[in-house]
Design an enzyme around this catalytic site. Sequence first.
Site, PDB file in Angstrom:
ATOM      1  CG  HIS A   1       4.408   1.496  -2.951  1.00 24.91           C
ATOM      2  ND1 HIS A   1       4.706   2.716  -3.528  1.00 24.91           N
ATOM      3  CD2 HIS A   1       5.451   1.199  -2.144  1.00 24.91           C
ATOM      4  CE1 HIS A   1       5.866   3.144  -3.083  1.00 24.91           C
ATOM      5  NE2 HIS A   1       6.351   2.242  -2.235  1.00 24.91           N
ATOM      6  CB  CYS A   2       7.103  -2.724  -6.038  1.00 24.98           C
ATOM      7  SG  CYS A   2       8.470  -3.905  -5.901  1.00 24.98           S
ATOM      8  CG  PHE A   3       7.259  -1.903   0.389  1.00 20.28           C
ATOM      9  CD1 PHE A   3       7.278  -0.690   1.048  1.00 20.28           C
ATOM     10  CD2 PHE A   3       6.071  -2.619   0.338  1.00 20.28           C
ATOM     11  CE1 PHE A   3       6.137  -0.191   1.656  1.00 20.28           C
ATOM     12  CE2 PHE A   3       4.931  -2.127   0.953  1.00 20.28           C
ATOM     13  CZ  PHE A   3       4.958  -0.917   1.608  1.00 20.28           C
TER      14      PHE A   3
END
Length: 275
Positions: free
Chosen positions: A122-124
């Site tokens: 998951h890329c913030f």
Amino acid sequence: MLVLRVLNVVAPAYFLCISLVTFVLQLFLFIPSMFKDPSTTPLFSPALLHGALFLFLSANALGNYILVIQNSPEDLGKCLNSGGGAEVVADRPAGSRPPCSALPSTHFCRLCARVTQRHDHHCFFTGNCIGSRNMRNFVMFCLYTSLACLDSLVAGVAYISAVLSMSFANPLAFLTLLPHSISQFFSGALLSSEMFVILMLYLWLGIGLACAGFCSHQILLILRGQTRYQVRKGMVVRARPWRKNLQEVFGKRWLIGLLIPMLNVGSDYHRHKDK
């Protein structure tokens, strides 16, 4: 969990603010300072070439950033809810895992509340999961963001060198620039705009190196046919030729995607989806 959700909102806003500041500094400060006499500037002057290069890198970084968000992984949990459709997914308790999360190469993300195929992480900074649909755009986003930051770093160093009349021939000059500039700023010998540019130099260096590291690590995993989630969980993947692994992510028209932001045209995933 609350901290992660806040970070998922703040990180994209932080990235967009840094991008806007970089764009303004390049177009209204660095590039104009390269023109000695605009009336006698040749067509292919270094200033115009640098401006064209920066616009090319920025357009690719921003374009792939948008495609990472727009081409987000599908929620596989919806297709396995017999007769209920999306309502069954919506009625599921928060944080609970759907049945399809146990399938191979899938993962349930608590932040996105959905199951993604070939989940990587998951890329913030995009506020989105990275999976089979947007992996190529994420790699291109990291690559061009790194190049844009390093390009801004070089232009910023040239600007500071001209304004402060200092030389960066010695590599230690850049390492001692920040503490020396802070002492000059509080003594009144350095303008606030110049101090801001110096701070941005170190920020560009950090972001550029971080994105280059992410891009290199991601390409290495692609060559091995793995994802970060599989490596973290210790999952064993079937060995395949590295060319086939690259083609699965980048497709056959990889050169077009390297120059122009576009979807994963020609990849194995989209061919299976069309069928």
